[in-house]
Design a protein around this motif. Structure first.
Motif, short mmCIF file in Angstrom:
data_model
loop_
_atom_site.label_atom_id
_atom_site.label_comp_id
_atom_site.label_asym_id
_atom_site.label_seq_id
_atom_site.Cartn_x
_atom_site.Cartn_y
_atom_site.Cartn_z
N UNK A 1 0.64 -1.00 0.12
CA UNK A 1 -0.12 0.05 0.08
C UNK A 1 0.87 1.61 -0.05
N UNK A 2 2.24 0.98 0.06
CA UNK A 2 3.13 2.53 0.11
C UNK A 2 3.58 2.45 -1.11
N UNK A 3 3.62 1.92 -1.90
CA UNK A 3 3.71 2.20 -3.06
C UNK A 3 2.55 3.32 -3.90
N UNK A 4 3.10 4.04 -4.22
CA UNK A 4 1.34 4.51 -5.18
C UNK A 4 2.57 5.08 -6.65
N UNK A 5 1.49 5.54 -7.57
CA UNK A 5 1.59 6.11 -9.10
C UNK A 5 0.40 7.14 -9.27
N UNK A 6 1.92 7.64 -9.95
CA UNK A 6 0.79 9.11 -11.19
C UNK A 6 1.20 9.45 -12.11
N UNK A 7 0.14 9.49 -13.74
CA UNK A 7 0.46 9.36 -14.41
C UNK A 7 -0.24 10.97 -15.40
N UNK A 8 1.11 11.53 -15.66
CA UNK A 8 0.63 12.84 -16.88
C UNK A 8 1.52 12.32 -18.42
N UNK A 9 0.49 12.76 -19.45
CA UNK A 9 0.65 12.24 -20.19
C UNK A 9 -0.35 13.98 -21.10
N UNK A 10 0.78 14.42 -21.99
CA UNK A 10 0.56 15.92 -22.87
C UNK A 10 0.39 15.06 -24.08
N UNK A 11 -1.15 15.10 -23.82
CA UNK A 11 -1.66 14.42 -25.70
C UNK A 11 -1.04 15.55 -27.14
N UNK A 12 -0.68 16.90 -26.53
CA UNK A 12 -0.20 17.29 -27.87
C UNK A 12 1.10 17.28 -28.58
#
Length: 150
Positions: free
Chosen positions: A3-14
């Motif tokens: 539970x202490x592993x977290x993931x955040x994803x950001x993708x720029x479509x342009x």
């Protein structure tokens, strides 16, 4: 998954820029690249190959700048070396549990796709060459996820 592993994803479509952040209670690592439709499958395939023992080390380039990452497996651990080419060529080192890191990526990517679906952005209405959520990327994610859920 721990539970202490977290993931955040950001993708720029342009422009196709991507950022995948995975953290635990000690460290946070950001994988960034300028060409998402190339970088995402490469990252997922590299992690899968490390997990299956097909390779023990791989270099991943950032595409868009001169930074690069070296991913290696040591027992059950994933070692990541981030070589940042600024004025002093800085090197950052990270260590995660390989399986937990992969599980965090899998969960984070699924949540990201679900959010895009709620927003009406995903699935893509038309398939453009080089889109960071095109068929090649989604197929690589599907294969990655299948490996983890066997």
């Amino acid at each position: 998954m721990d539970s202490d592993y977290q993931c955040f994803i950001d993708i720029g479509f342009d422009g196709g820029d991507i950022q995948f952040d995975v953290s635990d209670d000690i460290q946070s690592f950001s994988f960034k690249s300028g060409i998402g439709f190339v970088a995402i499958p490469h990252l997922l395939l590299t992690l899968s190959s490390l997990y299956k023992g097909e390779i023990s080390e791989a270099r991943l380039d950032c595409h868009g700048n001169s930074d690069y990452y070296i991913f290696s497996r040591y027992g059950t651990n994933l070692l990541i070396e981030h070589n940042e080419h600024d004025l002093e060529s800085t090197v950052f080192n990270y260590q995660f549990k390989l399986r937990e890191y992969m599980d965090a990526l899998d969960t984070g990517f699924r949540k990201y796709l679900q959010q895009l679906e709620k927003e009406g952005i995903f699935p893509l209405k038309t398939q453009e060459f080089g889109h960071p959520l095109g068929d090649d990327v989604l197929n690589a994610f599907h294969d990655f996820s299948l490996l983890l859920n066997r």
